[in-house]
Design a protein around this motif. Structure first.
Motif, mmCIF file in Angstrom:
data_model
loop_
_atom_site.group_PDB
_atom_site.id
_atom_site.type_symbol
_atom_site.label_atom_id
_atom_site.label_comp_id
_atom_site.label_asym_id
_atom_site.label_seq_id
_atom_site.Cartn_x
_atom_site.Cartn_y
_atom_site.Cartn_z
ATOM 1 N N PHE A 77 -2.843 -1.068 -12.030
ATOM 2 C CA PHE A 77 -1.759 -0.539 -11.282
ATOM 3 C C PHE A 77 -1.803 -1.161 -9.712
ATOM 4 O O PHE A 77 -2.799 -1.004 -9.211
ATOM 5 C CB PHE A 77 -1.538 0.876 -11.181
ATOM 6 C CG PHE A 77 -0.512 1.487 -10.355
ATOM 7 C CD1 PHE A 77 0.821 1.203 -10.711
ATOM 8 C CD2 PHE A 77 -0.894 2.318 -9.208
ATOM 9 C CE1 PHE A 77 1.935 1.689 -9.904
ATOM 10 C CE2 PHE A 77 0.067 2.794 -8.551
ATOM 11 C CZ PHE A 77 1.646 2.422 -8.724
ATOM 12 N N THR A 78 -0.893 -1.894 -9.373
ATOM 13 C CA THR A 78 -0.705 -2.724 -8.199
ATOM 14 C C THR A 78 -1.781 -3.622 -7.976
ATOM 15 O O THR A 78 -1.530 -4.236 -6.870
ATOM 16 C CB THR A 78 -0.807 -1.693 -6.870
ATOM 17 O OG1 THR A 78 -1.972 -1.138 -6.526
ATOM 18 C CG2 THR A 78 0.315 -0.507 -6.936
ATOM 19 N N ASN A 109 3.488 -6.797 -9.508
ATOM 20 C CA ASN A 109 2.330 -6.518 -8.559
ATOM 21 C C ASN A 109 2.386 -7.530 -7.344
ATOM 22 O O ASN A 109 1.425 -7.337 -6.577
ATOM 23 C CB ASN A 109 0.901 -6.928 -9.402
ATOM 24 C CG ASN A 109 0.930 -8.334 -9.457
ATOM 25 O OD1 ASN A 109 1.644 -8.945 -9.382
ATOM 26 N ND2 ASN A 109 -0.298 -8.668 -9.811
ATOM 27 N N GLY A 110 3.385 -7.986 -7.006
ATOM 28 C CA GLY A 110 3.694 -8.701 -5.813
ATOM 29 C C GLY A 110 3.392 -10.170 -6.043
ATOM 30 O O GLY A 110 3.509 -11.047 -5.092
ATOM 31 N N ALA A 245 -7.296 6.379 7.686
ATOM 32 C CA ALA A 245 -7.609 4.977 7.430
ATOM 33 C C ALA A 245 -6.795 4.699 5.804
ATOM 34 O O ALA A 245 -6.304 3.425 5.788
ATOM 35 C CB ALA A 245 -8.941 4.894 7.313
ATOM 36 N N LYS A 246 -6.654 5.588 4.986
ATOM 37 C CA LYS A 246 -6.372 5.180 3.815
ATOM 38 C C LYS A 246 -4.844 5.028 3.531
ATOM 39 O O LYS A 246 -4.136 4.055 3.230
ATOM 40 C CB LYS A 246 -6.775 6.346 2.814
ATOM 41 C CG LYS A 246 -8.162 6.290 2.372
ATOM 42 C CD LYS A 246 -8.386 4.849 1.660
ATOM 43 C CE LYS A 246 -9.924 4.575 1.084
ATOM 44 N NZ LYS A 246 -9.932 3.506 0.253
ATOM 45 N N GLU A 247 -4.209 5.762 4.678
ATOM 46 C CA GLU A 247 -2.552 5.890 4.694
ATOM 47 C C GLU A 247 -2.212 4.409 5.424
ATOM 48 O O GLU A 247 -1.303 3.968 4.691
ATOM 49 C CB GLU A 247 -2.219 7.009 5.638
ATOM 50 C CG GLU A 247 -2.052 8.429 5.120
ATOM 51 C CD GLU A 247 -1.416 9.439 5.938
ATOM 52 O OE1 GLU A 247 -1.220 10.594 5.533
ATOM 53 O OE2 GLU A 247 -1.654 9.194 7.167
ATOM 54 N N ASN A 253 -1.043 -2.699 2.407
ATOM 55 C CA ASN A 253 -1.225 -3.638 1.180
ATOM 56 C C ASN A 253 -0.176 -3.364 0.320
ATOM 57 O O ASN A 253 -0.361 -3.975 -0.983
ATOM 58 C CB ASN A 253 -2.832 -3.243 0.692
ATOM 59 C CG ASN A 253 -3.739 -3.663 1.642
ATOM 60 O OD1 ASN A 253 -3.684 -4.390 2.447
ATOM 61 N ND2 ASN A 253 -4.640 -3.033 1.701
ATOM 62 N N ASN A 254 0.672 -2.517 0.219
ATOM 63 C CA ASN A 254 1.725 -2.281 -0.825
ATOM 64 C C ASN A 254 3.182 -2.074 -0.395
ATOM 65 O O ASN A 254 3.502 -1.733 0.563
ATOM 66 C CB ASN A 254 1.253 -0.985 -1.496
ATOM 67 C CG ASN A 254 -0.089 -0.881 -2.052
ATOM 68 O OD1 ASN A 254 -0.205 -1.250 -2.953
ATOM 69 N ND2 ASN A 254 -1.110 -0.150 -1.272
#
Length: 347
Positions: A77-78, A109-110, A245-247, A253-254
């Motif tokens: 996924f992604t 997926n870009g 940091a994760k947010e 990246n998405n």
């Protein structure tokens, strides 16, 4: 294997654990080349058409004399093919010292055709594809573009494992072996709660940055287990720093439209949709290895375990507290099992 190529694979392993800034400092020619296959106007199973559809892929290793050692590895996924190249490293499932490894970028997926890179159908205008459509596009890449009438195996992780299960029943005689790692043949109610809530947040939040932050937090929460985070983030300060940091990472990246398109594909995933289960199981010829994480809070393992029983497939149960990330935490167990399962008669 040539020393130069061995070094290439080791570098690839390192790249998947580096930040984007660190990756940019590495010479790009050290990675297997990003390639594309143009499918033209690709008709989906729902009747919609992806205009000027193309599929990204990378290859590692070499075909043997009778072209019987090809393994297809679909992305999670992604994920992108550059992130999945570790599967081609020595002793991994798709070890390219022995196999010709084809790592394919899944639709949405870009890299392959996606809402973020389509000029004719950008953003919300992009057609809705399914996991089965991903597999149909991959089949066309393998047979029409690469000219391979048969694969030795299909092996995938997470959404790649869902695609591996779909390969098993859409093209039941196309490969000798299938490996699904923390994948599922269909979605449990718990899975639908997770994926559906993420999709609802994006849709109601109009695909905004704030919506993507919330989706990232939801996703991160389900990647492992409560026990894992209890140990990793014991204080409120550490949790807040980690979450912030994760947010930022998820937003950077998405693309939210890409994320939503693959969410919808997973929500509709059911390998026995429009098929008779008993007949479909009887028709498949490939041997299967089903690897599940018993503490997986992202992809429930029960459907995969039931299918493994119905197929009389080999099973590996991962029992640690890493949950959906058990592929990394318990990699040695997977590699040992996979080496035996993927052994070829001529080896």
């Amino acid at each position: 294997m040539h020393l130069k190529y061995y070094c290439l694979l080791l570098i690839t392993l390192l790249v998947t654990h580096l930040s984007p800034a660190q990756q940019q400092r590495l010479p790009q020619q050290r990675l297997p080349q990003q390639r594309y296959y143009n499918l033209g106007d690709f008709r989906l199973e729902n009747g919609q058409v992806i205009k000027n559809c193309r599929l990204g892929y990378r290859t590692a290793g070499k075909l043997n004399a009778n072209r019987s050692n090809a393994i297809l590895v679909p992305t999670w996924f992604t994920g992108k093919s550059e992130n999945k190249l570790f599967m081609a490293a020595p002793d991994q499932v798709a070890d390219s010292t022995r196999f010709f490894t084809i790592v394919v970028d899944a639709l949405g997926n870009g890299v392959s055709s996606s809402p973020s890179n389509s000029k004719a159908q950008p953003g919300a205008l992009f057609p809705q594809f399914s996991i089965r459509d991903m597999v149909r596009a991959e089949y066309e890449l393998v047979t029409k573009h690469l000219g391979l009438p048969h694969l030795y195996a299909v092996a995938g992780i997470s959404m790649g494992g869902m695609q591996a299960f779909e390969w098993l029943f859409t093209y039941p005689t196309m490969m000798d072996k299938v490996v699904s790692i923390v994948g599922t043949p269909d979605q449990s109610a718990h899975d639908r709660f997770l994926w559906g809530t993420q999709l609802a947040v994006l849709e109601r939040g109009k695909y905004s940055t704030d919506a993507m932050k919330t989706v990232g937090a939801l996703h991160e929460m389900h990647l492992t287990s409560p026990e894992y985070y209890h140990t990793k983030l014991p204080t409120e300060q550490e949790y807040k720093k980690y979450l912030q940091a994760k947010e930022a990472e998820y937003v950077k990246n998405n693309d939210p439209f890409n994320w939503a398109s693959q969410l919808r594909a997973m929500l509709g995933h059911d390998v026995f949709r429009d098929r008779n289960r008993t007949q479909a199981i009887r028709d498949t010829k490939a041997k299967a290895l089903v690897i599940v994480a018993l503490q997986d809070h992202m992809v429930n393992p029960l459907s995969a375990l039931q299918l493994a029983r119905d197929l009389n497939a080999e099973v590996l149960e991962l029992t640690g507290n890493c949950g959906h990330l058990a592929n990394g935490c318990e990699a040695d167990k997977i590699k040992a099992k996979a080496r035996r399962f993927m052994a070829r008669e001529e080896d």
